[in-house]
Design a protein around this motif. Structure first.
Motif, short mmCIF file in Angstrom:
data_model
loop_
_atom_site.label_atom_id
_atom_site.label_comp_id
_atom_site.label_asym_id
_atom_site.label_seq_id
_atom_site.Cartn_x
_atom_site.Cartn_y
_atom_site.Cartn_z
N ALA A 180 0.82 -1.22 0.00
CA ALA A 180 0.00 0.00 0.00
C ALA A 180 0.85 1.26 0.00
O ALA A 180 0.38 2.33 -0.35
CB ALA A 180 -0.91 0.00 1.21
N LEU A 197 0.88 3.72 -2.91
CA LEU A 197 -0.15 4.74 -3.11
C LEU A 197 0.46 6.13 -3.02
O LEU A 197 0.08 7.04 -3.75
CB LEU A 197 -1.26 4.59 -2.07
CG LEU A 197 -2.38 5.62 -2.11
CD1 LEU A 197 -3.16 5.48 -3.42
CD2 LEU A 197 -3.30 5.47 -0.93
N SER A 252 2.14 6.87 -6.37
CA SER A 252 1.43 6.57 -7.60
C SER A 252 1.21 7.84 -8.42
O SER A 252 1.07 8.92 -7.90
CB SER A 252 0.08 5.90 -7.30
OG SER A 252 -0.74 6.77 -6.57
N LEU A 276 -1.67 -2.60 -8.94
CA LEU A 276 -2.17 -2.04 -7.69
C LEU A 276 -2.14 -0.52 -7.71
O LEU A 276 -3.02 0.14 -7.15
CB LEU A 276 -1.35 -2.58 -6.52
CG LEU A 276 -1.69 -4.00 -6.09
CD1 LEU A 276 -0.61 -4.54 -5.16
CD2 LEU A 276 -3.04 -4.04 -5.40
N SER A 277 -1.15 0.04 -8.35
CA SER A 277 -1.08 1.50 -8.47
C SER A 277 -2.30 2.04 -9.21
O SER A 277 -2.89 3.04 -8.81
CB SER A 277 0.20 1.91 -9.20
OG SER A 277 0.29 3.31 -9.33
N LEU A 291 -5.42 1.60 -6.82
CA LEU A 291 -5.43 2.47 -5.64
C LEU A 291 -5.74 3.92 -5.98
O LEU A 291 -6.21 4.67 -5.13
CB LEU A 291 -4.09 2.37 -4.92
CG LEU A 291 -3.84 1.05 -4.17
CD1 LEU A 291 -2.41 0.97 -3.69
CD2 LEU A 291 -4.82 0.87 -3.02
N GLN A 292 -5.50 4.32 -7.20
CA GLN A 292 -5.85 5.67 -7.60
C GLN A 292 -7.36 5.90 -7.53
O GLN A 292 -7.83 6.98 -7.20
CB GLN A 292 -5.35 5.95 -9.01
CG GLN A 292 -3.83 6.08 -9.11
CD GLN A 292 -3.35 6.07 -10.55
OE1 GLN A 292 -4.09 6.46 -11.45
NE2 GLN A 292 -2.14 5.62 -10.77
N HIS A 350 -9.53 3.45 -5.94
CA HIS A 350 -10.05 2.78 -4.75
C HIS A 350 -9.01 2.78 -3.63
O HIS A 350 -8.45 1.73 -3.28
CB HIS A 350 -10.46 1.34 -5.09
CG HIS A 350 -11.44 1.24 -6.20
ND1 HIS A 350 -12.79 1.49 -6.03
CD2 HIS A 350 -11.28 0.93 -7.52
CE1 HIS A 350 -13.43 1.33 -7.19
NE2 HIS A 350 -12.53 0.99 -8.10
N PRO A 351 -8.71 3.94 -3.04
CA PRO A 351 -7.67 3.99 -2.01
C PRO A 351 -7.97 3.12 -0.79
O PRO A 351 -7.04 2.70 -0.10
CB PRO A 351 -7.61 5.47 -1.64
CG PRO A 351 -8.90 6.06 -2.12
CD PRO A 351 -9.29 5.27 -3.33
N MET A 359 -8.71 0.16 -0.71
CA MET A 359 -8.16 -1.18 -0.89
C MET A 359 -6.86 -1.39 -0.12
O MET A 359 -6.48 -2.51 0.18
CB MET A 359 -7.92 -1.47 -2.38
CG MET A 359 -9.18 -1.71 -3.17
SD MET A 359 -8.84 -1.99 -4.92
CE MET A 359 -10.49 -2.37 -5.53
N ARG A 360 -6.17 -0.29 0.19
CA ARG A 360 -4.91 -0.43 0.93
C ARG A 360 -5.13 -1.01 2.31
O ARG A 360 -4.19 -1.52 2.94
CB ARG A 360 -4.20 0.92 1.04
CG ARG A 360 -5.00 1.99 1.78
CD ARG A 360 -4.27 3.30 1.81
NE ARG A 360 -5.10 4.36 2.36
CZ ARG A 360 -4.66 5.56 2.67
NH1 ARG A 360 -3.39 5.86 2.47
NH2 ARG A 360 -5.46 6.47 3.15
#
Length: 197
Positions: A5, A8, A11, A131-132, A135-136, A138-139, A141-142
């Motif tokens: 994570a 993030l 990213s 994942l990058s 996460l942009q 859906h933050p 998810m971290r």
């Protein structure tokens, strides 16, 4: 934080500019607009646990303005187990699921656009990059439990169908779909008579 994570923080910014809703008579542009705006959709798989019957599941997604959907799944999810056995899948996004769209239009009305992508969904080869992208959009998810074995998945698209106007869904060339580039400057506003309000 889980170690993955931390990416993030570094990213890149979301690659998509603000896109205006295209005309319903422009299925290619509509397809890419829908994917750029979508944060979730429905993935349909073949369920070995149900005698190869169809199985549908709501999944979060992100495409980083590439048109290619990424997903984040755990083997606790039946969809991930299905894909391990048979990676073929269909992913559908409806305009009605996008905030501010189709207020006065029934979700099944053709002018409330939909896109269905068919292909194969498999674990992404580059988990860090995938994942990058996720996460942009859906933050949260971290924070998902690391001990659940979550992995990023990506779809290899083989067919594209869009319904954005009367007359049935239109097939779109995968090559055209993937090669479309968003406009770099301000574009014309959508014809108000063609917007799914």
């Amino acid at each position: 934080l889980p170690t993955w994570a931390a990416l993030l923080v570094s990213s890149q910014a979301w690659a998509c500019p603000h896109l205006l809703r295209p005309s319903g008579h422009e299925p290619l542009q509509m397809a890419r607009w829908l994917m750029a705006r979508a944060s979730w959709g429905v993935v349909a798989t073949t369920s070995a646990e149900r005698g190869n019957a169809a199985w549908g599941n709501v999944l979060s997604t992100a495409d980083n303005c590439t048109g290619v959907p990424y997903f984040f799944m755990s083997k606790l999810d039946e969809t991930a187990r299905d894909l391990d056995r048979d990676s073929r899948a269909t992913f559908t996004v409806a305009e009605a699921a996008i905030a501010g769209q189709c207020h006065s239009t029934d979700p099944e009305d053709p002018t409330c656009a939909k896109i269905s992508l068919h292909g194969n969904i498999r674990p992404a080869a580059d988990q860090t990059a995938a994942l990058s992208v996720l996460l942009q959009t859906h933050p949260a998810m971290r924070w998902w439990p690391r001990d659940h074995g979550f992995r990023a998945y990506v779809m290899n698209i083989t067919e594209v169908f869009v319904l954005s106007w009367y007359g049935g869904a239109k097939p779109i060339s995968v090559k055209d779909y993937l090669s479309w580039m968003p406009p770099t400057g301000p574009g014309p506003s959508t014809n108000a008579g063609e917007r799914a309000a």
